[in-house]
Design a protein around this motif. Sequence first.
Motif, mmCIF file in Angstrom:
data_model
loop_
_atom_site.group_PDB
_atom_site.id
_atom_site.type_symbol
_atom_site.label_atom_id
_atom_site.label_comp_id
_atom_site.label_asym_id
_atom_site.label_seq_id
_atom_site.Cartn_x
_atom_site.Cartn_y
_atom_site.Cartn_z
ATOM 1 N N ARG A 162 -9.513 -7.254 4.237
ATOM 2 C CA ARG A 162 -9.486 -6.166 3.514
ATOM 3 C C ARG A 162 -9.633 -6.055 2.001
ATOM 4 N N TRP A 163 -8.880 -7.050 1.371
ATOM 5 C CA TRP A 163 -8.655 -7.037 -0.048
ATOM 6 C C TRP A 163 -10.510 -7.572 -0.537
ATOM 7 N N GLU A 164 -11.140 -8.080 0.328
ATOM 8 C CA GLU A 164 -12.248 -8.563 -0.122
ATOM 9 C C GLU A 164 -13.512 -7.602 0.372
ATOM 10 N N PHE B 96 -3.617 -1.414 -3.371
ATOM 11 C CA PHE B 96 -2.504 -0.528 -3.693
ATOM 12 C C PHE B 96 -1.387 -0.173 -2.644
ATOM 13 N N ALA B 97 -2.034 -0.104 -1.532
ATOM 14 C CA ALA B 97 -0.908 -0.009 -0.371
ATOM 15 C C ALA B 97 -0.045 -1.068 -0.270
ATOM 16 N N ASP B 98 -0.561 -2.236 -0.382
ATOM 17 C CA ASP B 98 0.515 -3.604 -0.499
ATOM 18 C C ASP B 98 1.370 -3.427 -1.657
ATOM 19 N N LEU B 99 0.760 -3.035 -2.712
ATOM 20 C CA LEU B 99 1.388 -2.999 -4.093
ATOM 21 C C LEU B 99 2.566 -2.134 -3.781
ATOM 22 N N ILE C 259 10.530 -11.085 2.644
ATOM 23 C CA ILE C 259 9.381 -10.606 2.241
ATOM 24 C C ILE C 259 8.152 -11.556 2.580
ATOM 25 N N LYS C 260 8.519 -12.933 2.420
ATOM 26 C CA LYS C 260 7.254 -13.759 2.806
ATOM 27 C C LYS C 260 7.139 -13.919 4.330
ATOM 28 N N TRP C 261 8.226 -14.070 5.055
ATOM 29 C CA TRP C 261 7.983 -14.647 6.324
ATOM 30 C C TRP C 261 7.683 -13.182 7.155
ATOM 31 N N ILE C 262 8.723 -12.156 6.975
ATOM 32 C CA ILE C 262 8.810 -11.064 7.879
ATOM 33 C C ILE C 262 7.811 -10.045 7.269
ATOM 34 N N ARG C 263 7.896 -9.612 6.106
ATOM 35 C CA ARG C 263 6.912 -8.631 5.666
ATOM 36 C C ARG C 263 5.589 -8.986 5.430
ATOM 37 N N CYS C 264 5.513 -10.407 5.130
ATOM 38 C CA CYS C 264 4.381 -11.111 4.787
ATOM 39 C C CYS C 264 3.504 -10.476 3.594
ATOM 40 N N LEU C 265 4.382 -10.198 2.709
ATOM 41 C CA LEU C 265 3.614 -9.524 1.491
ATOM 42 C C LEU C 265 3.034 -10.614 0.537
ATOM 43 N N TYR C 266 3.142 -11.828 0.929
ATOM 44 C CA TYR C 266 2.575 -12.801 -0.072
ATOM 45 C C TYR C 266 2.364 -13.951 0.698
#
Lengths: 378, 765
Positions: B658-660, B672-675, B758-765
Amino acid sequence: MISMKLGWIVLEGMLLGCFLYFGSSAALAIAVGMILVPLFCIPIHLYVRKKTSISLTAQPNLKKGDSGVFTVKLTNGTMFPVLLLQCRIRIENQLNCEHQILNVYTWLPPKKEQVITLNAGSGYCGRMKLSVEKVFMCDCFGIIRIPCKTNAFGYMTVQPDTFELRIHMLSNIMSTDDSEVYSQERAGYDMTETYQIREYIPGDSPRQVHWKLSNKFGRLIVREPALPIVQNVLVFWERTGETNDLRCIDAQAEILVSLCKALADHSIQFTIGWNDTDHNVCILHEIQDMDDLVGIIPRLLRATGKKDGVSGAELLIQTSSHALCGHMVYVAMHPQEGAEELQHYGHVTMLLGDETSFADARNFDANHYKEQLSQIEL
Amino acid sequence: MNQKEKHGMWLRQSEPNKKETEWMLFILAAMASSIVLLLTVFELTGFFSIYTPLPMLCSAVCVCIGYGIVYKRNQQKWFIPVLLFVLMMMVWIGRIWIMNGFCEFWNHMGSVWTAGSGRVISKLTLTNTSDQSTSLLIFSIFAGSIFSFLCCGLASIEIRILSVVVPMVLLLGMGVFHQTYEFTYLIPCLLLAMCLLVCSGKENQHDSIIAIMSKCMLILVCCGVLLMAAVLPSVKSWTKDVQEDLQEALHHAKYETVYTTLPEGDFSRYIDKEPTKQTALVVGMEHPEELYLRGFTGAVFENDKWTALDSSILAEHEELLSWLNQNERNPHTQYEQAVGLTSEDMEHVDTQKQTITVQNINACSRYLYVPYNLCAGEVLDKNNISTDGMIANGRRTYVYTIHLGGTDMVRKILGNLQNLGKEEIQNYLKQEQVYRTFVYQYYLDIPDSVKEQLLSYWKEEASVVGNETLTFEQAQFCALSFLEKCFPKEGESMNLSLPLAIAEGSSYQYATVAAMTLRYFGIPARYVEGYIITKDMAEKAKDVNAVNVDESCAGAWVEVYQDGIGWLPMQITPGIEKQTPNAVGEEGQLSKMKPPKGKELEEEPEDILEEPEPQGGYVISIPKIISWTIVWIVLLCILFIVFLMIRRNSILKKRRQRWESEVTNDAVAWIFADLSNLLEQLGYVRENGSMWEYVTPLKQRFGTVYADQYEQMVMLNARSLFSSSKLDDSHRSCIKTFFQDTLKHVLDNVKWYKKLWIKWIRCLY
C-alpha cells in the motif's frame, strides 16, 4: 565482516574454554590454527599487493534513474591466491556532493584477474566519480587486513532530462551584432582576422595560403580565419549560495541545459558560464551548436556549489567583464551579491529557485519548474 | 550533506549466479549442522545406546533437501506451513508413540546426566500401550525433522549463526553432562564451524566454488597439521597440566582463602603448610561438645589422590541412592535414623537435639562441615545422590541439627538394634543392608600400588592370628596392630615404606594407611578431611556458645562403616585420639554389629537393586496427565507464535504494497492512516476523522518542530484525499520519514508490553 570477526572471537573463545576446561589438546591445536592462519597470510599478502593492479571502467553516459554498469578489474601477478579481498568502492555525484560507499568482497586467484561488475545510478543528474577507494587483502577470517595501493577511478555522467522551453528574444539596445571579440578556441570565417598560422594540409583553400610566410619558410603556410563572437546571450549559473536540497540543484541543472538546448535549437550563439567555487574563477564557454553543448555538459555537471563564498556574479563582473553582453540569464538558488549590478551591463533574466522577488526575475520550485519556466523572455 | 536527502543514488554489486551457489551452500550447511547436532545431542543424552540413528538422520537429510529445493525455487513461504502441518499430523496420529519415545529419551538423558553430575532428575513413565521400537522410530523421525527444521531456519537467517550455535550446543552439552568427546564430535564439529564461518556471509556471496574450497582446504590443512602435533604425549600432558592448574586456581578463587589448609585429598602437588591460628570455622552451639566436622571425603585412592566415588558408579545405583534420599534414608543421616528407632527404649540416654550454626571463614567452602550425627534437614540435597562429602558449593553460613551426646550412644544403639525385634527396626535394617551392600562393593578397593607396598606387612600381621579366614575381631586386631607399628603412640616407629610418603607423619598419611589397611582386612573405610572440636575447646566455649575452630584443628581421619549405624569416625589417628576418645568404641575397638538372628536377607544385593522396594519404589513418576498438558501447552505456544509471525508478515507485506502504491495520493493516505494508528497508542485517538486538534498537545509534548511537521502531514493527507493535484514521491518519502519519527516517539514513550502489543498484535511496525 563484523559478523565473521565476531564468529572468530566466539569460536576462539570456545576453543580456549574447551582447552582450559576439558584440557583438550585438539581444541588448543585448532585455536592456534585459527590464530596462525591470519598470521601466515600476512607475508603472502605483503608480497601479492606489490604485484596486484586495479583498474576501473565505466560507461560514460547514463539517463536519470537508469542503472549503469561499471567494472573493477583486479589482476594478480603472483602464484599466491588472496582468499578474501575487500574493495571499498566510492561513488560521488560531483554536482551535488551526494556519495555512497560499497564494500565488495571477492577473492583473487593466482596469476589471474578478477572482474567485479557493479551497477550504479542516480535519480539526479551530475557527474559521478567512481573510485576504488581502498583495497584490503584479508585472511579468510577477515582478522588482519593488508591495505593495497589503488588509484583506479572513472566517471559516469548522469544526463539531465531536458524539457521544452520557448524563448522570446527581446531587442536590446546594448546588444551589438558587430563583434570585436573573436573566439580563442576555434577557427571561423572572418578573413580580416587570423585565428592561427599553420602548415598546409591537403584540402585547405589556396586563398588561405600566406604567401609571404611560405616564401620565408620555404614551405606552404596557411592562415586560418578567426571566428567573431557575437555576444548575444550569456547564460550564467551561480554556484555560490547553494543549499543542500538535491532536487533544487537537479532542477537548476535541468533548467540550464534545457535553456541552452533551446538557444542552440534557435541557432543562437551564446556563452555558458559558472563560477568554480573551489578556485574562485569564472568558467566560460562559447557554444556554437548542439555538439558544443553536449561536449560541455560533463564539465557543467561537476560544478560543485557552495553555500558561502565569493559570488559568481561578482567574479563575472570583476574578472570576465568581456563576457557580459546584452542578454544575460542568471540561474541561481538565490540572487547573490553583484547580481543586481549585472543589470547595468545588459538585460538580465533571473531564474531563481526561491521566493525572492526581483525585477525581471522568474521564480521556480523544484517540483514545478517545467511548467513555471516553459516560456522565457530574454 | 543531510543524510535524509541522500536517496537519489544507488550502488550495488551485480548478482548473476548468487542463487546457484547459495542454495547449495545452504543445503550443505543445514544438513551438516543438523547431522552434527543430532549426533551430538543424542550421543550426549545416551539415546544412541537404545536406538540406531539412521531414521533420524534420514528424516533430517530429507527435510534439509526439501528446504533447499524450496529455497532454490524461491517458495520458502510454503515450506513452513507445510512442514508444520506434517509435524502436527505426525503428533496427532502418533502422539502416543512420540510421547513414549520422548519418555525413553528423557529417561536415558536423565541417566547420563546423573552419571556426569551425580544428581538425579525425575523420570517419566512410559505408556504401556505401544511398542517400544515403533515409539523410538517415530520419535526419531519427529526429532530429526524438528532439528533439521531449526537448522534450516537458522541457515535461512544467516548460515554463519550455525557456525556458532553448533559448537556451542556441543560444548554446553559436554559441560552439562560432564562428558568429553574430543575426537569423536568436538573436532569435526569445530572444523565444520570454521568452514561455515569462512564460507558463508555476504563476504562470500559472490565467491566461486573454488574460492570456498580453497578456504576450507587452507583451514583443514593447517588445523590437520596442528592436530597431528596435538596428539603427541608431551603436548597432551602439558594441556592436562594447564587444565589442572586452571581448575585449581578456579577452585581456590571460588572456595578457598590464603589460609585454607586442607588439601582435599590431592597430594600430587602437596605442600606441607604450617597450620595457622587463623579462624577456619565459627561453630555456634547451645551445648558445646566435641565434634568431628567432616568436609571432604575420599573413597578412591589413586596416584596419591583421594577422590569421591565416581558419579558414573553412583548412576549405576541411581535408583537405590535416589530412593534412599527421597525416603530420608540418606547415608548422611543414618545415625539419626538408628537413634530415632531405638531411643524410646533407652530411657537413660539423652536424645535431645541441638542446632549448630556454622560460619565458614577460611575453610574450603565447597563442602559442608557436618558431623556424623547429623539430623535430616535443609542442608540435605535430595537430588544429590553422592554418598561422600556434602557439597556446600560456596555457601559460607548454614544451620543444621545434630543429636546431643551422640558419641556415647553408639554401643547402646548397636545393642538395641540387635536386640529389639520391632517391625520398624527390621524394615530399617533391611533397607540399611541394601546400602551396606553398596558400601561393601566400593569401599573395600585397594589400588595395586598400595597393595604392592603393604601386602607383605599385612600378610605378616595376618599370620600372627594364624587363621586363613579372619573373624571380624581378628581383622580388627590385625589392622590396629599394624597401624600401631606404623604410628606408635610412644617411641620410634618401625622404618616401613608407606604410601603417601610426601605427607609423611601427618594425619593425612595416617588416615590413608589406616583406610587401606582396614579395607585389606575387610572393613569398609574411607578417608575424611575436616576440622575437629576437642573436648577442651567445647569446655572453653560453654559460656559463649560458639567455638572458634582455627586451621590448626584441620586434619584427616578415617571413617569406618558401622553396620546398622553408618559411617563413624575412628579415633585412632595420632593426635586425634587425645581430642576425641569416644568416637567409636574405646581404645580403638571397632564394634561390629551382627545381623539379627534369622533376619538375614535372603535376596542377593544385586536383586535388591534391580527390583524396586514395594513400599518405596525407586522411580518418581510424573503423572501422565501433567506431562501431556505440558506438551500440549508447549505445542500451542509454538503454534500461537508461528501464527503471530505469519500474521505479522502478511500484514506488513500488505502495508508495504500500500505504501509503495503507484498512485501516490493513495499511498500518502494509507501512510497517514497508519500514522494515526500509531498516534492512537500515545492517546491521540482519531475519532471523527480530524487530526487537527492534536497539533497543540503534540507541540506541548514533543516540541514545535514535531508539531509543525505533524501539521504539514495533516495538510498532506487532506491534499491526498481531497485535492485533484497529484502528489509525488517526495511527499511520500516525507510522510514516511515522519512516520518513522513518530514510531520512535511511540517506542520511547510506551511500556515494554505495549511495545509488544504494537509490534505483534497491531503490527504497526
